[in-house]
Design a protein around this motif. Structure first.
Motif: not given
Length: 178
Positions: A56-71
């Motif tokens: 769950a933490a891994f999935i949340l990190e992907i959403i925050l990192c790749n889905g929100v912060l990188k773009p």
């Protein structure tokens, strides 16, 4: 200044260290080592909660990192700024900030640490090595690594605290089934 730090790290390069850093960073590709760890934890009833929290933490990190912060940050990678450095890995095609390898690693290692799992120290050491490898390989700035550490650790805290609140509301004896 960040490029100067990366250039200092480049002074450490040797053939054998190049191979080691490529191998270490490969463990973090797609978070595969952490996905495997989470799935292995799911097998054991004793460690199932930890496996669920890790994933769950891994999935949340992907959403925050790749889905929100990188773009949102849209930061160009150091290897695009200084193209004279020979890359030892394929040039990443996404943005630089924050480091996804680092974020995923710290999300998983932080869950293991908070759950006091036996392999927590090894996981944290591997997370630090994966983070360092990203700078060694000239694909991330130091602040990308710091950002990944924060996002990953924060993802673990959010998931673990959310689970604790769930347990308080619904009782610790409610088993999570997979």
């Amino acid at each position: 200044m960040e490029l100067q730090i990366l250039d200092m790290i480049q002074q450490m390069r040797t053939v054998w260290l190049d191979h080691i850093m490529v191998a270490i960073t490969t463990l973090g590709n797609g978070g595969i080592i952490w996905i495997i760890a989470g799935l292995l934890l799911l097998i054991s009833k004793k460690h199932r909660k930890t496996g669920i929290l890790l994933l769950a933490a891994f999935i949340l990190e992907i959403i925050l990192c790749n889905g929100v912060l990188k773009p949102l940050a849209a930061r160009v990678r150091p290897c695009d700024i200084n193209s004279t450095v020979q890359l030892l890995v394929s040039r990443p095609t996404d943005y630089s900030f924050p480091s996804g390898h680092t974020g995923a690693s710290f999300a998983a290692a932080s869950v293991l640490w908070s759950r006091k799992e036996k392999g927590r120290l090894a996981a944290m050491i591997l997370a630090v090595l994966i983070a360092f490898s990203r700078m060694y390989l000239y694909v991330h700035y130091p602040t990308d690594i710091l950002g990944g550490m924060i996002v990953g650790s924060l993802s673990a805290v959010i998931v673990c605290m959310g689970f604790k609140l769930f347990e308080q509301k619904y009782g610790k004896n409610n088993e999570i089934t997979v």
